[in-house]
Design a protein around this motif. Structure first.
Motif, short mmCIF file in Angstrom:
data_model
loop_
_atom_site.label_atom_id
_atom_site.label_comp_id
_atom_site.label_asym_id
_atom_site.label_seq_id
_atom_site.Cartn_x
_atom_site.Cartn_y
_atom_site.Cartn_z
N PHE A 141 0.83 -1.20 0.00
CA PHE A 141 0.00 0.00 0.00
C PHE A 141 0.87 1.25 0.00
O PHE A 141 0.62 2.19 -0.76
N GLU A 142 1.89 1.25 0.83
CA GLU A 142 2.76 2.42 0.94
C GLU A 142 3.53 2.67 -0.35
O GLU A 142 3.61 3.80 -0.83
N ILE A 143 4.09 1.61 -0.94
CA ILE A 143 4.95 1.76 -2.12
C ILE A 143 4.14 2.06 -3.38
O ILE A 143 4.44 3.00 -4.11
N TYR A 144 3.11 1.25 -3.66
CA TYR A 144 2.44 1.32 -4.96
C TYR A 144 1.16 2.13 -4.98
O TYR A 144 0.74 2.60 -6.04
N GLN A 145 0.49 2.28 -3.86
CA GLN A 145 -0.76 3.00 -3.85
C GLN A 145 -0.62 4.39 -3.22
O GLN A 145 -1.25 5.32 -3.69
N GLN A 146 0.20 4.52 -2.22
CA GLN A 146 0.36 5.81 -1.56
C GLN A 146 1.46 6.63 -2.22
O GLN A 146 1.24 7.78 -2.58
N ASN A 147 2.63 6.04 -2.41
CA ASN A 147 3.76 6.76 -3.02
C ASN A 147 3.79 6.67 -4.53
O ASN A 147 4.63 7.29 -5.17
N ARG A 148 2.94 5.84 -5.11
CA ARG A 148 2.75 5.73 -6.54
C ARG A 148 4.02 5.35 -7.32
O ARG A 148 4.38 5.99 -8.31
N LYS A 149 4.71 4.31 -6.89
CA LYS A 149 5.87 3.81 -7.62
C LYS A 149 5.35 3.02 -8.83
O LYS A 149 4.71 2.00 -8.69
N GLU A 150 5.68 3.50 -10.04
CA GLU A 150 5.08 2.92 -11.24
C GLU A 150 5.65 1.57 -11.67
O GLU A 150 4.93 0.68 -12.04
N TRP A 151 6.97 1.44 -11.66
CA TRP A 151 7.59 0.23 -12.19
C TRP A 151 8.35 -0.50 -11.09
O TRP A 151 9.16 0.10 -10.41
N PHE A 152 8.10 -1.77 -10.95
CA PHE A 152 8.74 -2.64 -9.97
C PHE A 152 8.71 -1.98 -8.63
O PHE A 152 9.30 -2.19 -7.70
#
Length: 99
Positions: A88-99
Motif C-alpha cells: 500500500f505504501e509503495i504502490y498506492q500511496q507513493n505511486r511507484k510505477e515500475w517494480f
C-alpha cells in the motif's frame, strides 16, 4: 497509530483499499496487457505495457512478446511477496510505477 478524541475515545480511521492480491494475480495472468497497471490507477504505464506487447508481437511474430510477459510475471511475484502495508505504501500511496 491510534487517534483519539477529547474524551479519549478512538476515532475510526478510513479503511485503505489494498489491491495487492488482485494486482499480483492479474500481473501474472494478464500482465502483458497491462491490466494490473490499470487496476492500480497507472493508466500511462498500462498503455505503455499494452503498446509494447503489441509492437513486440507484430515486429517479432510473437517471439519477443514473451519479454513483456516475463517482466510482468516477475512484477506480479514482487507484488505478492510484499506485505499489505508495504505494498500500500509503495504502490498506492507513493505511486511507484515500475517494480
Amino acid at each position: 497509530m491510534e487517534i483519539v478524541d477529547q474524551n479519549g475515545n478512538p476515532i475510526p480511521q478510513p479503511q485503505k483499499e489494498n489491491k495487492r492480491v488482485l494486482a499480483g494475480i492479474l500481473a501474472i495472468i494478464l500482465g502483458g496487457f497491462g491490466v494490473h497497471k490499470f487496476i492500480l490507477g497507472y493508466t500511462k504505464e498500462g498503455i505503455t505495457t499494452l503498446f509494447l506487447t503489441i509492437v513486440l508481437t507484430i515486429i517479432s511474430c510473437g517471439i519477443f512478446s514473451g519479454v513483456m510477459w516475463l517482466i510482468t510475471f516477475i512484477e506480479g511475484i514482487i507484488y505478492l511477496t510484499k506485505s499489505d502495508e508495504e505494498f500500500f505504501e509503495i504502490y498506492q500511496q507513493n505511486r511507484k510505477e515500475w517494480f
